[in-house]
Scaffold this motif. Sequence first.
Motif, PDB file in Angstrom:
ATOM      1  N   VAL A  67     -16.128  -1.066  12.702  1.00 18.51           N
ATOM      2  CA  VAL A  67     -14.949  -1.585  11.854  1.00 18.51           C
ATOM      3  C   VAL A  67     -14.081  -0.267  11.423  1.00 18.51           C
ATOM      4  O   VAL A  67     -12.897  -0.393  11.236  1.00 18.51           O
ATOM      5  N   TYR A  68     -14.622   0.753  11.349  1.00 14.46           N
ATOM      6  CA  TYR A  68     -13.917   1.808  10.680  1.00 14.46           C
ATOM      7  C   TYR A  68     -12.608   2.287  11.463  1.00 14.46           C
ATOM      8  O   TYR A  68     -11.598   2.532  10.620  1.00 14.46           O
ATOM      9  N   PRO A  69     -12.709   2.539  12.819  1.00 18.88           N
ATOM     10  CA  PRO A  69     -11.031   2.764  13.469  1.00 18.88           C
ATOM     11  C   PRO A  69     -10.030   1.783  12.946  1.00 18.88           C
ATOM     12  O   PRO A  69      -8.837   2.261  12.641  1.00 18.88           O
ATOM     13  N   GLN A  70     -10.250   0.581  12.824  1.00 20.17           N
ATOM     14  CA  GLN A  70      -9.291  -0.561  12.565  1.00 20.17           C
ATOM     15  C   GLN A  70      -8.957  -0.401  11.179  1.00 20.17           C
ATOM     16  O   GLN A  70      -7.657  -0.193  10.742  1.00 20.17           O
ATOM     17  N   TRP A  71     -10.060   0.167  10.169  1.00 23.53           N
ATOM     18  CA  TRP A  71      -9.732   0.093   8.948  1.00 23.53           C
ATOM     19  C   TRP A  71      -8.867   1.404   8.688  1.00 23.53           C
ATOM     20  O   TRP A  71      -7.927   1.230   7.987  1.00 23.53           O
ATOM     21  N   LEU A  72      -9.190   2.589   9.363  1.00 25.96           N
ATOM     22  CA  LEU A  72      -8.149   3.686   9.494  1.00 25.96           C
ATOM     23  C   LEU A  72      -6.848   3.300   9.511  1.00 25.96           C
ATOM     24  O   LEU A  72      -5.835   3.880   8.886  1.00 25.96           O
ATOM     25  N   VAL A  73      -6.600   2.727  10.774  1.00 28.11           N
ATOM     26  CA  VAL A  73      -5.190   2.447  11.094  1.00 28.11           C
ATOM     27  C   VAL A  73      -4.362   1.507  10.113  1.00 28.11           C
ATOM     28  O   VAL A  73      -3.323   1.782   9.713  1.00 28.11           O
ATOM     29  N   PHE A  74      -5.124   0.513   9.729  1.00 26.00           N
ATOM     30  CA  PHE A  74      -4.428  -0.426   8.781  1.00 26.00           C
ATOM     31  C   PHE A  74      -4.097   0.315   7.471  1.00 26.00           C
ATOM     32  O   PHE A  74      -3.088   0.303   6.753  1.00 26.00           O
ATOM     33  N   GLN A  75      -5.227   1.296   6.980  1.00 32.47           N
ATOM     34  CA  GLN A  75      -5.243   1.943   5.604  1.00 32.47           C
ATOM     35  C   GLN A  75      -4.141   2.778   5.937  1.00 32.47           C
ATOM     36  O   GLN A  75      -3.280   3.003   4.951  1.00 32.47           O
ATOM     37  N   THR A  76      -3.912   3.515   6.873  1.00 32.51           N
ATOM     38  CA  THR A  76      -2.780   4.488   7.238  1.00 32.51           C
ATOM     39  C   THR A  76      -1.283   3.839   6.989  1.00 32.51           C
ATOM     40  O   THR A  76      -0.393   4.349   6.383  1.00 32.51           O
ATOM     41  N   ILE A  77      -0.973   2.828   7.919  1.00 32.39           N
ATOM     42  CA  ILE A  77       0.134   1.970   8.061  1.00 32.39           C
ATOM     43  C   ILE A  77       0.389   1.531   6.536  1.00 32.39           C
ATOM     44  O   ILE A  77       1.591   1.798   6.058  1.00 32.39           O
ATOM     45  N   ALA A  78      -0.711   0.862   5.686  1.00 28.58           N
ATOM     46  CA  ALA A  78      -0.251   0.380   4.457  1.00 28.58           C
ATOM     47  C   ALA A  78       0.103   1.421   3.588  1.00 28.58           C
ATOM     48  O   ALA A  78       1.099   1.454   2.765  1.00 28.58           O
ATOM     49  N   PHE A 123      -8.879  -6.983   4.365  1.00 30.36           N
ATOM     50  CA  PHE A 123      -7.632  -7.839   4.558  1.00 30.36           C
ATOM     51  C   PHE A 123      -6.490  -7.247   3.686  1.00 30.36           C
ATOM     52  O   PHE A 123      -5.424  -7.887   4.103  1.00 30.36           O
ATOM     53  N   GLY A 124      -6.713  -6.758   2.652  1.00 31.22           N
ATOM     54  CA  GLY A 124      -5.582  -6.492   2.044  1.00 31.22           C
ATOM     55  C   GLY A 124      -4.785  -5.275   2.618  1.00 31.22           C
ATOM     56  O   GLY A 124      -3.591  -5.430   2.720  1.00 31.22           O
ATOM     57  N   VAL A 125      -5.281  -4.431   3.059  1.00 30.06           N
ATOM     58  CA  VAL A 125      -4.783  -3.177   4.037  1.00 30.06           C
ATOM     59  C   VAL A 125      -3.930  -4.060   5.073  1.00 30.06           C
ATOM     60  O   VAL A 125      -2.916  -3.438   5.721  1.00 30.06           O
ATOM     61  N   MET A 126      -4.720  -4.958   5.642  1.00 33.82           N
ATOM     62  CA  MET A 126      -4.040  -5.668   6.970  1.00 33.82           C
ATOM     63  C   MET A 126      -3.020  -6.263   6.638  1.00 33.82           C
ATOM     64  O   MET A 126      -1.975  -6.228   7.262  1.00 33.82           O
ATOM     65  N   LEU A 127      -2.882  -7.101   5.344  1.00 32.89           N
ATOM     66  CA  LEU A 127      -1.715  -7.962   4.998  1.00 32.89           C
ATOM     67  C   LEU A 127      -0.571  -6.780   4.788  1.00 32.89           C
ATOM     68  O   LEU A 127       0.682  -7.194   5.004  1.00 32.89           O
ATOM     69  N   LEU A 128      -0.911  -5.610   4.078  1.00 34.00           N
ATOM     70  CA  LEU A 128       0.018  -4.755   3.738  1.00 34.00           C
ATOM     71  C   LEU A 128       0.734  -4.150   5.120  1.00 34.00           C
ATOM     72  O   LEU A 128       2.056  -4.026   5.127  1.00 34.00           O
ATOM     73  N   SER A 129      -0.005  -4.053   6.159  1.00 37.84           N
ATOM     74  CA  SER A 129       0.175  -3.408   7.313  1.00 37.84           C
ATOM     75  C   SER A 129       1.416  -4.504   8.029  1.00 37.84           C
ATOM     76  O   SER A 129       2.279  -4.103   8.710  1.00 37.84           O
ATOM     77  N   ILE A 130       0.883  -5.706   7.778  1.00 37.94           N
ATOM     78  CA  ILE A 130       1.879  -6.667   8.428  1.00 37.94           C
ATOM     79  C   ILE A 130       3.209  -6.686   7.727  1.00 37.94           C
ATOM     80  O   ILE A 130       4.299  -6.867   8.220  1.00 37.94           O
ATOM     81  N   SER A 131       3.265  -6.413   6.427  1.00 31.50           N
ATOM     82  CA  SER A 131       4.533  -6.246   5.496  1.00 31.50           C
ATOM     83  C   SER A 131       5.335  -5.259   6.139  1.00 31.50           C
ATOM     84  O   SER A 131       6.545  -5.251   6.205  1.00 31.50           O
ATOM     85  N   VAL A 132       4.566  -3.951   6.384  1.00 28.85           N
ATOM     86  CA  VAL A 132       5.392  -2.874   6.901  1.00 28.85           C
ATOM     87  C   VAL A 132       6.052  -3.303   8.162  1.00 28.85           C
ATOM     88  O   VAL A 132       6.916  -2.792   8.494  1.00 28.85           O
ATOM     89  N   ALA A 133       5.297  -3.968   9.132  1.00 33.59           N
ATOM     90  CA  ALA A 133       5.766  -4.257  10.499  1.00 33.59           C
ATOM     91  C   ALA A 133       6.983  -5.223  10.065  1.00 33.59           C
ATOM     92  O   ALA A 133       7.890  -4.858  10.985  1.00 33.59           O
ATOM     93  N   LEU A 134       6.718  -6.167   9.432  1.00 36.31           N
ATOM     94  CA  LEU A 134       8.015  -7.070   9.470  1.00 36.31           C
ATOM     95  C   LEU A 134       9.167  -6.439   8.728  1.00 36.31           C
ATOM     96  O   LEU A 134      10.579  -6.424   9.061  1.00 36.31           O
ATOM     97  N   LYS A 135       8.995  -5.325   7.801  1.00 35.83           N
ATOM     98  CA  LYS A 135      10.102  -4.565   7.046  1.00 35.83           C
ATOM     99  C   LYS A 135      10.739  -3.694   8.509  1.00 35.83           C
ATOM    100  O   LYS A 135      11.961  -3.614   8.460  1.00 35.83           O
TER     101      LYS A 135
END
Length: 140
Positions: A67-78, A123-135
């Motif tokens: 799961v680490y690569p996906q976490w890194l992506v979402f963590q960075t975007i967020a 899930f928190g950084v995933m939701l924040l990443s979705i927020s960034v995408a929507l912005k």
Amino acid sequence: MAIENVLPANFGYAIFTYLYSFVMLSYLALQVGAARKKYGVKYPTMYSDKEPLFNCIQRAHQNTLEVYPQWLVFQTIAALEYPLVASVLGVIWVTSKFSYAWGYYTGDPAKRMRGAYGYIGLFGVMLLSISVALKLLAVL
């Protein structure tokens, strides 16, 4: 161009979160290495037919790597938009991987769920990443 002019204020917290995750991954890897010696599991064998505790130690590390690569992506975007909140969520996720591993290391795989609170961070950084995408799409 100076890095502080490119990255948001407080992004340093995200960098420290990445460093913390490196410490966590190194710890898990060292535990697998020590278990290989203790239980006589030679490379490149991934799992043991004879030592279920080795398998628990190996799975704790392997699952984290899965799961680490996906976490890194979402963590960075967020963290690019919400550096402080993303860093807190990241610390929750990284810390949960220690709890997950220590539970697994008991030899009872069900105790790995001691780290389930890490889903708050993931899930928190995933939701924040979705927020960034929507912005970025001008939806928000």
